[in-house]
Scaffold this motif. Structure first.
Motif, PDB file in Angstrom:
ATOM      1  N   SER A 144     -18.166  17.071 -14.738  1.00 51.22           N
ATOM      2  CA  SER A 144     -18.130  16.213 -15.921  1.00 51.22           C
ATOM      3  C   SER A 144     -16.927  16.522 -16.802  1.00 51.22           C
ATOM      4  CB  SER A 144     -19.417  16.356 -16.724  1.00 51.22           C
ATOM      5  OG  SER A 144     -19.505  17.632 -17.308  1.00 51.22           O
ATOM      6  N   LEU A 145     -16.432  17.740 -16.760  1.00 53.36           N
ATOM      7  CA  LEU A 145     -15.295  18.112 -17.596  1.00 53.36           C
ATOM      8  C   LEU A 145     -13.985  17.494 -17.115  1.00 53.36           C
ATOM      9  CD1 LEU A 145     -16.083  21.867 -18.264  1.00 53.36           C
ATOM     10  CD2 LEU A 145     -16.390  19.937 -19.809  1.00 53.36           C
TER      11      LEU A 145
ATOM     12  N   ASN B 200     -19.892   7.825 -15.928  1.00 51.53           N
ATOM     13  CA  ASN B 200     -20.053   8.900 -14.949  1.00 51.53           C
ATOM     14  C   ASN B 200     -20.421  10.197 -15.662  1.00 51.53           C
ATOM     15  OD1 ASN B 200     -19.964  10.233 -12.443  1.00 51.53           O
ATOM     16  ND2 ASN B 200     -17.841  10.822 -12.792  1.00 51.53           N
ATOM     17  N   TYR B 201     -19.736  10.465 -16.750  1.00 51.08           N
ATOM     18  CA  TYR B 201     -20.008  11.667 -17.544  1.00 51.08           C
ATOM     19  C   TYR B 201     -21.454  11.666 -18.042  1.00 51.08           C
ATOM     20  CZ  TYR B 201     -19.864  14.872 -21.515  1.00 51.08           C
ATOM     21  OH  TYR B 201     -20.138  15.864 -22.402  1.00 51.08           O
ATOM     22  N   MET B 202     -21.893  10.538 -18.563  1.00 54.23           N
ATOM     23  CA  MET B 202     -23.268  10.444 -19.074  1.00 54.23           C
ATOM     24  C   MET B 202     -24.278  10.671 -17.959  1.00 54.23           C
ATOM     25  SD  MET B 202     -22.913  10.128 -22.258  1.00 54.23           S
ATOM     26  CE  MET B 202     -24.522   9.657 -22.830  1.00 54.23           C
ATOM     27  N   GLY B 203     -23.993  10.122 -16.780  1.00 57.28           N
ATOM     28  CA  GLY B 203     -24.878  10.337 -15.634  1.00 57.28           C
ATOM     29  C   GLY B 203     -24.923  11.797 -15.229  1.00 57.28           C
TER      30      GLY B 203
ATOM     31  N   MET C 188     -24.294  14.379 -17.145  1.00 59.68           N
ATOM     32  CA  MET C 188     -24.995  15.129 -18.189  1.00 59.68           C
ATOM     33  C   MET C 188     -26.507  14.949 -18.068  1.00 59.68           C
ATOM     34  SD  MET C 188     -22.780  16.931 -19.559  1.00 59.68           S
ATOM     35  CE  MET C 188     -23.789  17.683 -20.800  1.00 59.68           C
ATOM     36  N   ALA C 189     -26.940  13.740 -17.726  1.00 58.64           N
ATOM     37  CA  ALA C 189     -28.373  13.505 -17.521  1.00 58.64           C
ATOM     38  C   ALA C 189     -28.877  14.363 -16.352  1.00 58.64           C
ATOM     39  CB  ALA C 189     -28.644  12.028 -17.264  1.00 58.64           C
TER      40      ALA C 189
ATOM     41  N   MET D 154     -29.096  17.955 -17.524  1.00 60.11           N
ATOM     42  CA  MET D 154     -30.282  18.185 -18.357  1.00 60.11           C
ATOM     43  C   MET D 154     -31.540  18.289 -17.501  1.00 60.11           C
ATOM     44  SD  MET D 154     -29.233  18.597 -21.379  1.00 60.11           S
ATOM     45  CE  MET D 154     -30.749  18.503 -22.295  1.00 60.11           C
ATOM     46  N   GLY D 155     -31.630  17.464 -16.467  1.00 59.73           N
ATOM     47  CA  GLY D 155     -32.759  17.551 -15.555  1.00 59.73           C
ATOM     48  C   GLY D 155     -32.790  18.887 -14.832  1.00 59.73           C
ATOM     49  N   LYS D 156     -31.621  19.349 -14.404  1.00 55.74           N
ATOM     50  CA  LYS D 156     -31.547  20.645 -13.725  1.00 55.74           C
ATOM     51  C   LYS D 156     -31.883  21.783 -14.682  1.00 55.74           C
ATOM     52  CE  LYS D 156     -28.267  19.018 -10.310  1.00 55.74           C
ATOM     53  NZ  LYS D 156     -26.886  19.044  -9.827  1.00 55.74           N
TER      54      LYS D 156
END
Length: 106
Positions: A54-55, A66-69, A71-72, A75-77
């Motif tokens: 993401s970085l 793509n970044y938002m996906g 990050m989601a 967060m799940g992990k």
């Protein structure tokens, strides 16, 4: 599980049943600890890869999505990692209760 070994040497002589129960508990606890550790390591690695990916995104609209996906997913992990830690804590409490049952049954 070294605590179990140390504890068993500090107690009065144990019966064969108690020694067997503690030995079985040591083995199952070690297996559970190993499985949880492996799972946590895999999740941490996956989380690091997700965050590193993401970085590298630039500011385009597609990259933001793509970044938002990513990050989601991260967060799940992270939530899964928290569940592993909860399972480990539960396992420790179960082990303590089982030890008490072995030691106070004569």
């Amino acid at each position: 599980m070294q605590k179990l070994q140390l504890l068993s040497t500090q107690l009065e002589p144990l019966t064969e049943q108690q020694l067997s129960g503690i030995g079985n508990l040591q083995q199952s606890s070690q297996q559970a600890e190993d499985a949880l550790s492996q799972g946590m390591e895999a999740l941490q690695e996956s989380l690091a890869e997700t965050l590193a990916g993401s970085l590298s995104s630039s500011g385009s609209t597609e990259n933001v999505a793509n970044y938002m996906g990513q990050m989601a997913m991260a967060m799940g992990k992270h939530g899964t990692l928290e569940n592993f830690l909860r399972q480990r804590n539960i396992r420790v409490h179960i082990d303590v209760e089982l030890i008490g049952g072995f030691l106070f049954t004569r």
